[in-house]
Design an enzyme around this catalytic site. Sequence first.
Site, PDB file in Angstrom:
ATOM      1  N   GLN A   5      28.413  99.808  37.554  1.00 12.71           N
ATOM      2  CA  GLN A   5      27.943  98.619  38.273  1.00 12.71           C
ATOM      3  C   GLN A   5      28.591  98.593  39.653  1.00 12.71           C
ATOM      4  O   GLN A   5      29.586  97.909  39.883  1.00 12.71           O
ATOM      5  CB  GLN A   5      28.308  97.362  37.479  1.00 12.71           C
ATOM      6  N   PHE A   6      28.010  99.337  40.562  1.00 11.96           N
ATOM      7  CA  PHE A   6      28.537  99.480  41.920  1.00 11.96           C
ATOM      8  C   PHE A   6      28.695  98.131  42.626  1.00 11.96           C
ATOM      9  O   PHE A   6      29.641  97.925  43.376  1.00 11.96           O
ATOM     10  CB  PHE A   6      27.600 100.398  42.721  1.00 11.96           C
ATOM     11  N   THR A   7      27.814  97.195  42.365  1.00 12.47           N
ATOM     12  CA  THR A   7      27.837  95.928  43.092  1.00 12.47           C
ATOM     13  C   THR A   7      29.056  95.066  42.754  1.00 12.47           C
ATOM     14  O   THR A   7      29.361  94.127  43.482  1.00 12.47           O
ATOM     15  CB  THR A   7      26.547  95.121  42.858  1.00 12.47           C
TER      16      THR A   7
END
Length: 145
Positions: free
Chosen positions: A78-80
């Site tokens: 989950q890069f965000t």
Amino acid sequence: MIGLIQRVKQASVDIDGSTVGAIDTGLLVLLGVEQEDNEQKAKKLAERISKYRIFNDENGKMNLNVQQAEGSLLVVSQFTLVADTKSGNRPGFSRGASPEQGKALYEYFVECCKSLGLTVETGQFGADMQVSLVNDGPVTFSLNV
């Protein structure tokens, strides 16, 4: 390294209409990797998640960890999660790890969880994923190491 953990009754991740990972009781782990993260931090987060007592015991108190509750993990990159949202109207991603570093630490984190005896399902790093869950509680915690 950030692990957003959600206690779930079930969770799954689909890519292009096909389920690639699914669990029943357990934890959905959304994993964000920052530039300064390393294998030591990944291992520490895996150990912390494995021991984190957020499942109810026979008295309804959060005293059990995921293994004691006979649960599994679904780990999704989950890069965000690492976005800078302190100001402005658009998130900034300068703190995020490079795709190569992020993938390596994501995979290392998954292996650490497995080595701790956890049953682990995963999404696919970098893919456009659709995540479904039934949040139990709801119970959600953000763990940072």
